[in-house]
Scaffold this active site. Structure first.
Site, PDB file in Angstrom:
ATOM      1  N   LEU A 166      36.597  41.549  46.775  1.00 38.56           N
ATOM      2  CA  LEU A 166      35.588  42.811  46.616  1.00 38.56           C
ATOM      3  C   LEU A 166      35.548  43.524  45.312  1.00 38.56           C
ATOM      4  O   LEU A 166      35.652  44.814  45.643  1.00 38.56           O
ATOM      5  CB  LEU A 166      35.706  43.613  47.943  1.00 38.56           C
ATOM      6  CG  LEU A 166      34.282  44.407  48.277  1.00 38.56           C
ATOM      7  CD1 LEU A 166      33.282  43.466  48.719  1.00 38.56           C
ATOM      8  CD2 LEU A 166      34.702  45.252  49.432  1.00 38.56           C
ATOM      9  N   GLY A 167      35.769  42.854  44.414  1.00 48.64           N
ATOM     10  CA  GLY A 167      35.230  43.586  43.282  1.00 48.64           C
ATOM     11  C   GLY A 167      33.885  43.941  42.734  1.00 48.64           C
ATOM     12  O   GLY A 167      33.146  43.920  43.808  1.00 48.64           O
ATOM     13  N   ILE A 169      31.514  41.848  41.358  1.00 51.58           N
ATOM     14  CA  ILE A 169      30.777  40.677  41.976  1.00 51.58           C
ATOM     15  C   ILE A 169      30.707  40.543  43.667  1.00 51.58           C
ATOM     16  O   ILE A 169      29.595  40.329  44.038  1.00 51.58           O
ATOM     17  CB  ILE A 169      31.376  39.251  41.482  1.00 51.58           C
ATOM     18  CG1 ILE A 169      31.022  39.234  39.968  1.00 51.58           C
ATOM     19  CG2 ILE A 169      30.745  38.086  41.936  1.00 51.58           C
ATOM     20  CD1 ILE A 169      31.786  38.164  39.039  1.00 51.58           C
ATOM     21  N   SER A 188      40.802  41.690  49.963  1.00 51.06           N
ATOM     22  CA  SER A 188      41.046  41.858  48.842  1.00 51.06           C
ATOM     23  C   SER A 188      42.391  42.479  48.730  1.00 51.06           C
ATOM     24  O   SER A 188      43.232  42.580  49.490  1.00 51.06           O
ATOM     25  CB  SER A 188      40.266  43.039  48.310  1.00 51.06           C
ATOM     26  OG  SER A 188      40.150  43.242  46.744  1.00 51.06           O
ATOM     27  N   ARG A 189      42.884  42.556  47.356  1.00 53.51           N
ATOM     28  CA  ARG A 189      44.327  43.028  47.232  1.00 53.51           C
ATOM     29  C   ARG A 189      44.679  44.324  47.963  1.00 53.51           C
ATOM     30  O   ARG A 189      45.847  44.369  48.469  1.00 53.51           O
ATOM     31  CB  ARG A 189      44.948  43.361  45.878  1.00 53.51           C
ATOM     32  CG  ARG A 189      44.937  41.804  44.868  1.00 53.51           C
ATOM     33  CD  ARG A 189      45.040  42.064  43.569  1.00 53.51           C
ATOM     34  NE  ARG A 189      44.092  42.637  42.692  1.00 53.51           N
ATOM     35  CZ  ARG A 189      43.954  42.835  41.473  1.00 53.51           C
ATOM     36  NH1 ARG A 189      45.094  42.772  40.593  1.00 53.51           N
ATOM     37  NH2 ARG A 189      43.006  43.454  40.869  1.00 53.51           N
ATOM     38  N   GLY A 245      33.856  31.791  42.136  1.00 51.24           N
ATOM     39  CA  GLY A 245      35.175  32.184  41.512  1.00 51.24           C
ATOM     40  C   GLY A 245      35.766  31.525  40.488  1.00 51.24           C
ATOM     41  O   GLY A 245      35.395  31.480  39.522  1.00 51.24           O
ATOM     42  N   ARG A 246      36.756  30.838  40.843  1.00 46.73           N
ATOM     43  CA  ARG A 246      37.444  29.841  40.302  1.00 46.73           C
ATOM     44  C   ARG A 246      37.907  28.680  41.120  1.00 46.73           C
ATOM     45  O   ARG A 246      38.009  28.808  42.404  1.00 46.73           O
ATOM     46  CB  ARG A 246      38.720  30.465  39.767  1.00 46.73           C
ATOM     47  CG  ARG A 246      38.412  31.395  38.441  1.00 46.73           C
ATOM     48  CD  ARG A 246      37.970  30.408  37.325  1.00 46.73           C
ATOM     49  NE  ARG A 246      37.525  31.394  36.103  1.00 46.73           N
ATOM     50  CZ  ARG A 246      36.636  31.999  35.688  1.00 46.73           C
ATOM     51  NH1 ARG A 246      35.519  31.753  36.533  1.00 46.73           N
ATOM     52  NH2 ARG A 246      36.474  32.731  34.416  1.00 46.73           N
ATOM     53  N   GLU A 275      37.912  21.287  36.357  1.00 51.61           N
ATOM     54  CA  GLU A 275      36.871  21.167  35.519  1.00 51.61           C
ATOM     55  C   GLU A 275      37.251  20.568  34.358  1.00 51.61           C
ATOM     56  O   GLU A 275      38.246  21.038  33.720  1.00 51.61           O
ATOM     57  CB  GLU A 275      36.090  22.429  35.347  1.00 51.61           C
ATOM     58  CG  GLU A 275      35.456  22.885  36.717  1.00 51.61           C
ATOM     59  CD  GLU A 275      34.663  24.398  36.331  1.00 51.61           C
ATOM     60  OE1 GLU A 275      34.311  24.638  35.296  1.00 51.61           O
ATOM     61  OE2 GLU A 275      34.567  25.084  37.340  1.00 51.61           O
ATOM     62  N   HIS A 293      28.977  25.121  36.996  1.00 54.10           N
ATOM     63  CA  HIS A 293      29.447  26.241  36.626  1.00 54.10           C
ATOM     64  C   HIS A 293      28.467  27.081  35.662  1.00 54.10           C
ATOM     65  O   HIS A 293      28.702  27.654  34.566  1.00 54.10           O
ATOM     66  CB  HIS A 293      30.668  26.083  35.659  1.00 54.10           C
ATOM     67  CG  HIS A 293      31.625  27.166  35.646  1.00 54.10           C
ATOM     68  ND1 HIS A 293      32.981  27.089  35.332  1.00 54.10           N
ATOM     69  CD2 HIS A 293      31.394  28.569  35.602  1.00 54.10           C
ATOM     70  CE1 HIS A 293      33.769  28.331  35.259  1.00 54.10           C
ATOM     71  NE2 HIS A 293      32.610  29.288  35.193  1.00 54.10           N
ATOM     72  N   ALA A 295      26.665  29.861  37.157  1.00 53.20           N
ATOM     73  CA  ALA A 295      26.357  31.109  37.470  1.00 53.20           C
ATOM     74  C   ALA A 295      25.994  32.280  36.612  1.00 53.20           C
ATOM     75  O   ALA A 295      25.093  33.137  36.853  1.00 53.20           O
ATOM     76  CB  ALA A 295      27.466  31.570  38.663  1.00 53.20           C
TER      77      ALA A 295
END
Length: 328
Positions: A166-167, A169, A188-189, A245-246, A275, A293, A295
């Site tokens: 929850l940053g 983005i 989240s962290r 994300g990744r 990728e 990729h 976005a």
């Protein structure tokens, strides 16, 4: 060998460009004559290390995309380097400890891409649930005469949404989905003290209590393969995964197995673990929507990133604080 800008009688700062970043053409066109660019790709006859040791020994600033990785061998060829500007919101392609040890600062994309990436996340989710791409193929392939009934989709409104990361983005994604009446939870962290959404300290618990997981976090050693088979089974056979994300945050082989065996309901993927390679098993699944990729690939994002890169470079060469330093 003449580099770009030589012979023009202007004292402009020199910037080495690797890659080049996707936004580089936008940067050049919108901000001409700001810098003198060293472009190794224009001289393919020279190995990169030879180009750098021959022509970049005094270069202090580097502009680059996510690929290639910036390794120690490359940095060894750049003794004067003091700044890396990456056209990316992620920094997994950078050895931050090595850069810090060399006294090299990092500027990154910050929040430039956040709104466009959040839009893509919601778009992928709607596509998977309402079978937009599958319906497009259904119509274009003229399947109606042999298959009269298109499969039912699922509504987005009111869904239980779990956001991983929850940053900026993730927050933009949550804000958009509130408009659909969705219930938002997150992992989240750390717990966000000013956020009213339900917090889960691990993703397995989050998945157990959600119908959709949206991956918004970066890639670190802690997040690699965080979305594993156990998490996907907890999400359930009707659950949907969206990843903007990744790719390697998800254990891709297990996700494919879960999709094929019906252990999760669908996926919308803008990123992939290896990728540019994309597993061919994903191509035939109607409950999967794929994006290359893309976005961040809007005119607005490219223009914003080009402007931010220039602002960071100008700040650096003017001995001012960077506009978007990466400090973590």
């Amino acid at each position: 060998m003449a580099m770009e800008g030589e012979g023009e009688g202007k004292e402009v700062p020199e910037v080495l460009v690797l890659g080049p970043p996707w936004v580089f053409s936008t940067l050049e066109s919108q901000f001409p004559n700001k810098f003198r660019y060293l472009k190794p790709w224009l001289f393919p006859q020279l190995p990169l290390h030879q180009f750098l040791t021959s022509y970049a020994q005094s270069t202090q600033a580097l502009l680059m995309p996510v690929i290639p990785l910036l390794n120690s061998a490359t940095l060894d060829c750049l003794p004067s380097l003091k700044l890396v500007v990456t056209a990316s919101a992620g920094v997994e392609h950078l050895n931050l400890a090595d850069l810090r040890g060399r006294g090299i600062a990092v500027a990154y994309a910050g929040n430039v891409f956040s709104e466009d990436v959040a839009d893509m996340a919601v778009g992928l989710l709607i596509d998977v649930l309402r079978k937009v791409s599958a319906g497009d193929r259904f119509v274009k392939q003229r399947l109606q005469p042999t298959k009269l009934h298109f499969p039912l989709g699922s509504k987005l409104s009111g869904k239980q949404i779990g956001i991983v990361g929850l940053g900026k983005i993730g927050t933009e994604v949550a804000r958009r989905l509130e408009g659909f009446g969705c219930t938002i939870s997150y992992n989240s962290r750390t717990k966000k003290p000013l956020v009213s959404y339900s917090y889960y300290s691990n993703v397995h618990e989050l998945a157990t209590n959600c119908e959709v997981l949206i991956i918004c976090c970066g890639l670190t050693e802690e997040t690699r393969h965080m979305i594993n088979r156990e998490v996907m089974l907890a999400l359930g056979k009707d659950g949907v995964i969206i990843n903007i994300g990744r790719g390697a945050v998800i254990e891709e082989k297990e996700m494919i197995r879960c999709l094929i065996e019906g252990e999760i309901g669908g996926a919308g993927l803008d990123v992939f673990e290896f990728e540019p390679e994309i597993p061919k098993q994903l191509f035939t699944l109607d409950n999967v929507v794929l994006s290359p990729h893309a976005a961040i690939t809007t005119h607005e994002s490219f223009g914003g990133m080009a402007k931010l890169a220039v602002e960071n470079l100008e700040a650096f060469f003017s001995n001012k604080p960077l506009v978007s330093p990466y400090l973590a």
